[in-house]
Design a protein around this motif. Structure first.
Motif, PDB file in Angstrom:
ATOM      1  N   PHE A  18      -2.369   6.797  -6.342  1.00 31.48           N
ATOM      2  CA  PHE A  18      -2.583   5.428  -6.790  1.00 31.48           C
ATOM      3  C   PHE A  18      -1.886   4.429  -5.860  1.00 31.48           C
ATOM      4  O   PHE A  18      -2.373   3.327  -5.643  1.00 31.48           O
ATOM      5  N   GLU A  19      -0.750   4.814  -5.331  1.00 31.83           N
ATOM      6  CA  GLU A  19       0.004   3.899  -4.477  1.00 31.83           C
ATOM      7  C   GLU A  19      -0.605   3.767  -3.077  1.00 31.83           C
ATOM      8  O   GLU A  19      -0.161   2.927  -2.292  1.00 31.83           O
ATOM      9  N   LEU A  20      -1.626   4.561  -2.761  1.00 33.12           N
ATOM     10  CA  LEU A  20      -2.283   4.424  -1.459  1.00 33.12           C
ATOM     11  C   LEU A  20      -2.998   3.093  -1.324  1.00 33.12           C
ATOM     12  O   LEU A  20      -3.312   2.669  -0.204  1.00 33.12           O
ATOM     13  N   HIS A  21      -3.274   2.429  -2.443  1.00 33.00           N
ATOM     14  CA  HIS A  21      -3.981   1.151  -2.372  1.00 33.00           C
ATOM     15  C   HIS A  21      -3.132   0.073  -1.698  1.00 33.00           C
ATOM     16  O   HIS A  21      -3.657  -0.969  -1.303  1.00 33.00           O
ATOM     17  N   ARG A  22      -1.828   0.313  -1.581  1.00 37.68           N
ATOM     18  CA  ARG A  22      -0.960  -0.658  -0.916  1.00 37.68           C
ATOM     19  C   ARG A  22      -1.229  -0.720   0.586  1.00 37.68           C
ATOM     20  O   ARG A  22      -0.865  -1.698   1.240  1.00 37.68           O
ATOM     21  N   LEU A  23      -1.855   0.324   1.130  1.00 41.68           N
ATOM     22  CA  LEU A  23      -2.172   0.308   2.562  1.00 41.68           C
ATOM     23  C   LEU A  23      -3.277  -0.702   2.838  1.00 41.68           C
ATOM     24  O   LEU A  23      -4.119  -0.991   1.981  1.00 41.68           O
ATOM     25  N   ASP A  24      -3.301  -1.201   4.041  1.00 44.27           N
ATOM     26  CA  ASP A  24      -4.279  -2.221   4.415  1.00 44.27           C
ATOM     27  C   ASP A  24      -5.682  -1.618   4.462  1.00 44.27           C
ATOM     28  O   ASP A  24      -5.896  -0.536   5.014  1.00 44.27           O
TER      29      ASP A  24
END
Length: 516
Positions: free
Chosen positions: A187-193
């Motif tokens: 879920f925290e991968l969405h922080r990547l550009d």
């Protein structure tokens, strides 16, 4: 031939004796170019090729390719999510068989063709042996070696210079049941550009009860809920599959439309699961085919020409799939003869004139149906059962409050009545009523919470402090679909009048027994 010896005499040379051998004749045969096949005579057609039911059975398989029907709103929501640069985390949830995976897969495949700068990576998490293998599986789809979270992050950052990456993780709750940190990291991968993450699962309240760290870290996803299919949607999906199979094969339509309407209402009154509807209709087709073959076995096959090899013989009457076949299969698949006995009631059009409903040996005159009553009438059977349980539980709480007020001389717990009923207590009462009457199989705890949340979305139930229309009152600005507390722990109150519930229930005997 005679030869001269040393004495000058002629000596005849005798050859050494040899065993005579039989004369062998070797005949060279030409090598065949292909394996000979059995010649088919025009007057002896194959029985399997005469069956008009095979195309319908193939089209009714769960894995058959078919266009998604009845999910235009959900596709619009997906379009808005992908087109909004501020949205990068989406959670799709809903009961089983509501078309979540099929809708997302078909929509994303189309958008990948129209947007070459967008790369879609779809992964079903159930196919993994261990949750930790999800990183390696995603990297394999991205054509990059590696097996760790850091490898995946590096790969996404590199690819983000060229394309937008959309990670679609189906059955994502499989990762949670075994190893929560893996799911957190995804879920925290969405922080990547230029990276968007879409998770799909059946659990409605996964982000509320099982992922509190997401909300604490400000990583709360948007929620897209798939509601169960309505009766008209189920009928339309089944009808489209049967019609497509008939057009492609040239076979006649082997299912009566009345049978499709009947099955659509059956499934809408149960769970709205389209996969179960496909299985039931396919079994009904097989049942009709057995009758067709039994009748054909009693009659000799009539010769047909080569041009009619793919059609049924005119002398053999096709047995169409009728309500009788669907009712028999439904009764076996969904819990006994009670379903078959209600066939005529489900097919009858609800009258607009006044009718009567009995409740606790009291006859309540019901006026012509209002819009709210029509909304309740089209709810599923378990949604109606939850409403009936709500009325029973509300009556029990009122009686207990009155008894307490007599003892204490007060006015009772008015605050408690206004606070609504806890979904956990409602589920307990619902399960006890189902077990007592043995007419309805109770839903599991999580699915019941999903049903209640769906009725909150429809405005049939509401939360304490909200208006009857379902809009938040002062101090509550979040949309009703995003529930802050656990779905099984929240408290609900009726959002409609009790008389509308009685009108919507009508003459369904299974539900009227709840009030006995």
């Amino acid at each position: 031939m005679p030869v001269a010896s040393a004495l000058g005499k002629r000596v005849r040379e005798v050859p050494e004796p040899q065993t005579p051998s039989k004369r062998r004749v070797v005949q060279l045969l030409p090598t065949p170019t292909k394996t000979p096949t059995k010649q088919i005579v025009a007057g002896t057609p194959s029985r399997a090729r005469l069956s008009p039911y095979s195309p319908a059975k193939s089209a009714l398989r769960r894995s058959a390719d078919a266009a998604v029907i009845g999910r235009d709103e959900e596709c619009s929501a997906l379009q808005s999510f992908l087109g909004d640069p501020q949205s990068d985390l989406l959670y799709i949830c809903g009961p089983p068989g509501t078309g979540k995976s099929a809708t997302a897969s078909q929509f994303l495949d189309k958008t990948a063709q129209t947007h070459p700068k967008r790369r879609i990576v779809q992964l079903n998490c159930v196919s993994l042996k261990r949750p930790q293998h999800v990183y390696e599986a995603l990297l394999e789809h991205l054509d990059t070696p590696g097996s760790t979270l850091s490898d995946l992050q590096t790969c996404l950052q590199t690819l983000a210079h060229e394309k937008e990456i959309v990670l679609v993780l189906d059955e994502i709750d499989f990762l949670l049941s075994a190893d929560s940190p893996v799911l957190y990291s995804l879920f925290e991968l969405h922080r990547l550009d230029k990276v968007k993450v879409i998770g799909i699962a059946n659990a409605l309240n996964l982000t509320d009860t099982l992922l509190p760290m997401l909300r604490a870290s400000g990583c709360e996803p948007e929620i897209l809920r798939f509601k169960p299919y309505s009766a008209s949607a189920v009928t339309q999906i089944l009808e489209a599959r049967i019609a497509t199979a008939s057009q492609k094969s040239g076979m006649p339509v082997v299912v009566d439309r009345s049978a499709l309407v009947f099955l659509g209402r059956k499934m809408a009154n149960a769970t709205g699961d389209i996969r179960k509807a496909l299985d039931i209709l396919r079994s009904a087709v097989e049942l009709a085919e057995q009758e067709y073959r039994s009748e054909a076995a009693l009659q000799p096959l009539s010769p047909v020409s080569n041009s009619s090899m793919n059609a049924a013989s005119p002398s053999r009457k096709i047995s169409p799939v009728t309500i009788k076949h669907v009712s028999r299969v439904t009764a076996a698949a969904m819990g006994g003869a009670a379903h078959a006995s209600n066939a005529s009631a489900l097919l009858a059009t609800p009258p607009s004139a006044a009718k009567k409903t009995s409740l606790n040996d009291k006859v309540v005159a019901v006026a012509p149906v209002t819009s709210t009553a029509q909304l309740i009438e089209h709810l599923s059977l378990h949604e109606k059962a939850a409403l009936c349980t709500m009325l029973v539980r509300k009556s029990q709480l009122a009686e207990a409050s009155m008894a307490a007020s007599r003892l204490t001389g007060g006015t009772g717990n008015a605050k408690g009545r206004a606070g609504g009923v806890c979904v956990a207590d409602l589920f307990q009462a619902y399960s006890e009523l189902c077990k007592r009457d043995k007419m309805l199989t109770a839903l599991p705890r999580a699915e019941f919470a999903t049903v209640v949340s769906a009725m909150v979305d429809k405005g049939v139930l509401t939360l304490p402090g909200r208006s009857k229309t379902g809009h938040a009152t002062a101090g509550r600005s979040r949309p009703i679909g995003l529930i802050s507390a656990s779905a099984i722990e929240m408290r609900v109150i009726l959002g409609v009048a009790e008389i509308d519930i009685l009108r919507g229930i009508g003459d369904i005997g299974i539900l009227k027994r709840f009030f006995d």
